[in-house]
Scaffold this active site. Structure first.
Site, PDB file in Angstrom:
ATOM      1  N   LYS A  58       0.839  -1.206   0.000  1.00 29.86           N
ATOM      2  CA  LYS A  58       0.000   0.000   0.000  1.00 29.86           C
ATOM      3  C   LYS A  58       0.872   1.253   0.000  1.00 29.86           C
ATOM      4  CE  LYS A  58      -3.806  -2.349   2.334  1.00 29.86           C
ATOM      5  NZ  LYS A  58      -4.468  -2.663   3.601  1.00 29.86           N
ATOM      6  N   GLN A 108      -4.142  -1.211   9.908  1.00 34.47           N
ATOM      7  CA  GLN A 108      -4.118  -2.544   9.305  1.00 34.47           C
ATOM      8  C   GLN A 108      -4.677  -3.574  10.297  1.00 34.47           C
ATOM      9  OE1 GLN A 108      -3.105  -3.264   6.076  1.00 34.47           O
ATOM     10  NE2 GLN A 108      -3.841  -5.332   6.493  1.00 34.47           N
ATOM     11  N   ASP A 115     -10.547   3.507   4.959  1.00 33.16           N
ATOM     12  CA  ASP A 115     -11.058   2.134   4.859  1.00 33.16           C
ATOM     13  C   ASP A 115     -12.590   2.113   4.845  1.00 33.16           C
ATOM     14  OD1 ASP A 115      -9.273   0.084   4.428  1.00 33.16           O
ATOM     15  OD2 ASP A 115      -8.616  -0.019   6.510  1.00 33.16           O
TER      16      ASP A 115
END
Ligand code: NDP
Length: 313
Positions: free
Chosen positions: A53, A97, A120
């Protein structure tokens, strides 16, 4: 006739190119979008995802930084870190994460993220924006699935869509996006009865279960579009042979790496479906591309972009 393979890498590259142009425009206006990734502990799979990412963001001109608290981090310290990131103006997106260690209250951490920086799309406010069709940040994998369908010109409105899996991350938001695009949506899960017969109704079948090769030909209506979200590492030789015996390319990588990545859909479904995403190279690349889209969208949202402007992002 075998299914058309929906090339996620190609679609992700198209999206990356579009986002790059947009970032150039923002930078010309003095804005450099910024992403902060929080990686707790040393889970090797998480570390790989985070590296991918961060690298992808750097390549297209997004500032990115990784914060790596230790595995034993306290809930309080992690929340304090998120609050610091919330306050920094040059950070547009915050991504924590998952999974998080058990001493940490994941819900509290995710709810602490400023909804305007929640790239997210897991914050309840963004979940609410999605269900009420207001501009907000949409979870990356579901948003990527919609991009695959739309850019491959697969009709959605009026179609029967079946989503197998109801997680907050994939299943539920994907179902909501399909509904917002006027599909008739059924959501299935581990308690669903007659799963195969429900799946066979689908013009669009999205599978996000986490069970290698579970969806066999009998689950698929001939000609259906199948989106395989599953990302399962097959390490057992017998399991490998069950799915890939005689597949030279897979054999080579399995022998070399001791594992191969496969989806939730059985490889022979390609003989029945009309179109299908491969694993790897299907949904996965879109997840990263949509993270970049969301970071730029957050940068615009935070600077007061209007609804019309945002709908183009
Ligand atoms: P979860 O484990 O959170 O959810 C799995 C869902 O599948 C649950 O809703 C569960 O039902 C359902 N399920 C499990 N077994 C069955 C069964 N036998 N029949 C019907 N439904 C079943 O997984 P995620 O949604 O997070 O991820 C799903 C898969 O997608 C994983 O392989 C993951 O690695 C992959 N993934 C891939 C991404 C990518 O970028 N390619 C991104 C995110 C995930 P219930 O709710 O009843 O327990």
């Amino acid at each position: 006739m075998p299914a058309i393979i929906l090339d996620g890498k190609k679609i992700a590259a198209e999206i990356r190119a579009e986002v790059t142009v947009e970032i150039q425009g923002l930078r010309a206006a003095g804005v450099r979008p910024g992403l902060a990734v929080v990686l707790v502990g040393s889970n090797p799979a998480s570390a790989v995802y985070v590296r991918q990412k961060v690298k992808a963001c750097e390549e297209i001109g997004i500032h990115s930084e990784t914060h790596a608290p230790p595995q034993a981090v306290s809930n309080r310290d992690l929340v304090a870190l998120i609050n610091q990131l919330n306050q920094r103006d040059e950070i547009d997106g915050i991504l924590v994460q998952l999974p998080l260690p058990s001493q940490v209250d994941m819900k509290q951490v995710l709810i602490t993220i400023d909804p305007a920086k929640d790239v997210d799309g897991f914050h309840p406010m963004n979940v609410g924006f999605l269900s009420t069709q207001l501009p907000g940040l949409v979870p990356c994998t579901p948003a990527g699935i919609l991009e695959i369908l739309k850019r491959s010109r697969i009709p959605i409105a009026g179609q029967e869509a079946v989503v197998v899996g109801r997680s907050q991350i994939v299943g539920k938001p994907t179902a909501m996006l399909l509904l917002n695009n006027n599909a008739t949506v059924t959501v299935c899960h581990s308690k669903t009865r007659n799963l195969a017969s429900i799946c066979r109704r689908a013009d669009i079948l999205v599978v996000a279960v986490g069970r290698a090769g579970m969806i066999t030909q009998e689950y698929v209506k001939p000609g259906a579009s199948v989106i395989d979200v599953g990302a399962n590492q097959v390490t057992d030789r017998r399991e490998f042979d069950k799915f890939f015996r005689g597949n030279k390319k897979r054999e080579h990588s399995f022998t070399k790496n001791g594992s191969t990545l496969m989806g939730d859909v059985h490889p022979r479904v390609v003989e029945v479906a009309g179109a299908i995403t491969p694993v790897p190279g299907g949904v996965g690349p879109l997840t990263i591309a949509m993270l970049m889209v969301n970071t730029v969208k957050a940068a615009n949202l935070r600077r007061g972009a209007g609804i019309q402007e945002l709908s183009k992002v």
